[in-house]
Design an enzyme around this catalytic site. Sequence first.
Site, PDB file in Angstrom:
ATOM      1  N   LYS A   1      -0.480  27.173  23.337  1.00  0.00           N
ATOM      2  CA  LYS A   1      -0.845  27.165  21.915  1.00  0.00           C
ATOM      3  C   LYS A   1      -1.298  28.561  21.500  1.00  0.00           C
ATOM      4  O   LYS A   1      -2.045  29.227  22.242  1.00  0.00           O
ATOM      5  CB  LYS A   1      -1.966  26.150  21.681  1.00  0.00           C
ATOM      6  CG  LYS A   1      -2.349  25.968  20.217  1.00  0.00           C
ATOM      7  CD  LYS A   1      -3.443  24.922  20.068  1.00  0.00           C
ATOM      8  CE  LYS A   1      -3.740  24.578  18.625  1.00  0.00           C
ATOM      9  NZ  LYS A   1      -4.757  23.512  18.489  1.00  0.00           N
ATOM     10  N   SER A  23      -3.429  19.737  15.427  1.00  0.00           N
ATOM     11  CA  SER A  23      -2.890  21.061  15.175  1.00  0.00           C
ATOM     12  C   SER A  23      -2.000  21.599  16.292  1.00  0.00           C
ATOM     13  O   SER A  23      -1.261  22.558  16.064  1.00  0.00           O
ATOM     14  CB  SER A  23      -4.035  22.045  14.925  1.00  0.00           C
ATOM     15  OG  SER A  23      -4.835  22.193  16.074  1.00  0.00           O
ATOM     16  N   SER A  68      -6.710  17.416  18.090  1.00  0.00           N
ATOM     17  CA  SER A  68      -5.506  18.249  18.031  1.00  0.00           C
ATOM     18  C   SER A  68      -4.644  18.277  19.284  1.00  0.00           C
ATOM     19  O   SER A  68      -3.539  18.805  19.247  1.00  0.00           O
ATOM     20  CB  SER A  68      -5.881  19.677  17.673  1.00  0.00           C
ATOM     21  OG  SER A  68      -6.015  19.768  16.286  1.00  0.00           O
TER      22      SER A  68
HETATM   23  N1  GLN Z   1      -7.340  17.512  12.240  1.00  0.00           N
HETATM   24  C1  GLN Z   1      -8.618  18.005  12.608  1.00  0.00           C
HETATM   25  C2  GLN Z   1      -8.974  19.193  11.748  1.00  0.00           C
HETATM   26  O1  GLN Z   1      -8.198  19.554  10.937  1.00  0.00           O
HETATM   27  C3  GLN Z   1      -8.665  18.355  14.063  1.00  0.00           C
HETATM   28  C4  GLN Z   1      -8.072  19.664  14.373  1.00  0.00           C
HETATM   29  C5  GLN Z   1      -8.292  20.087  15.787  1.00  0.00           C
HETATM   30  O2  GLN Z   1      -8.612  19.287  16.664  1.00  0.00           O
HETATM   31  N2  GLN Z   1      -8.170  21.382  15.997  1.00  0.00           N
HETATM   32  O3  GLN Z   1     -10.002  19.763  11.873  1.00  0.00           O
END
Ligand code: GLN
Length: 450
Positions: free
Chosen positions: A52, A127, A151
């Site tokens: 990532k 994400s 994410s």
């Molecule tokens: N969807 C969540 C957010 O937007 C989690 C994102 C994540 O785990 N990085 O914060």
Amino acid sequence: VAACLSRIEATEPRIKAILTLTAETALERAKAMDAAGPDAGKRLWGVPVLIKDAICVADAPTTCASKILENFVPFYDAACIAKLRDAGAIILGKANMDEFAMGSSTENSAFKVTANPWDTSRVPGGSSGGSAAAVASGQCFAALGTDTGGSIRQPAAFCGTLGIKPTYGRVSRYGLVAYGSSLDQIGPLTRNAADAAAMLTVISGHDPRDSTSAPREVPDFEAAIAEAKDLTGLTIGLPDEYWGEGVDEEVRAACRSAVDTAQKLGANVVPVSLPHTPYAVATYYIVAMAEASSNLARFDGVRYGYRAPDANSLEELYELSRSRGFGHEVKRRIVIGTYVLSAGYYDAYYRKAAQVRRLIRQDFLDAFTKCDVICGPTSPFAAFPIGQMSGDPLKMYLSDIFTISLNLAGLPGLSMPVGLGKDSHMPIGMQLFGPAFDETTILRTAKVLG
Ligand code: GLN
């Protein structure tokens, strides 16, 4: 490596999972390793992986899918990357994501929208959507993602792969671009539980460079689950709050049938309760945005990344660099995060959220007095069409309801595929949560059920 690179060539025009491909470096390394011969002491010898883009890999761009870091090339490896290299893994490149890991669909990337390999008109989740789509489409054998509020697990669910968020402190965050520092954890996305166990064994361990890294022994997760065959003696808790209203029928059905299988394999199933679940979304978004606003203050046009060339004063330099460099969602979160931390509002919002966070954690501790593993859907629905939610941030935030409590509590959890939804024909993911530092039990359960 050559096979993965040709798979990337064939699939990438449609999937768009990768931001930087380091094909030449990967091939060179593979050739050198071939020449030296296999090394049984290296657990991931020759395994091609994608990373990532929030995790620093020396000499490759680390953009966090943001224009503000478009040309940023770190000169060092994150702790987990150094461990992967030591174990013989070969890094193919960097995977797409929501900008600074803020999102649930990978549509917030400043560079491209990744497609779900099962249906390219749908999102891969986020994400870590690039990482999940890459594993699902066979571009690599494993990928690293990060999980601040789901994410790793939600994109794993949307793409039919397995993803695990380790216990907070298990994997060093050194070299990870911070989003919500008290929530962030790095973890693997893989095709199955055995691969996840191998990856997790390699990347875990205490690191003095991350003050929140836990000085705990790391079990050999791979060996610990290798012999697992049934679930005799395991008690699985089903929280009412995760199985009721608001969950698509096809999601509930797929998860329920996996629980039935667990029962046939010897598991005992009991009801449990996580009563503070209705407050999780509000609590998470206050904590995460507050921490993000503070972490992102470092991107000021001076130290890293984009610098407005036409600024006439220091203040203008900050203003122009940040307004051009950050995308909409990131700006929204910086504004809200700054607001909840500001004098006069801190007690009303941030302190309150910290108190509710404690109650959410206590829910889990209470539930684990009655069961070994907690189980529920990863997301209320399967992967949705690209564009369907991008205009409605609140709806997107609410969709994180089943993943974010775990980060607030600091506990480990994974999402495993449990088949296709009968209406959407898209992959459905089911979560398994475990007590702190007991990744073994959830991995073993996933291995037996998988
Ligand atoms: N969807 C969540 C957010 O937007 C989690 C994102 C994540 O785990 N990085 O914060």
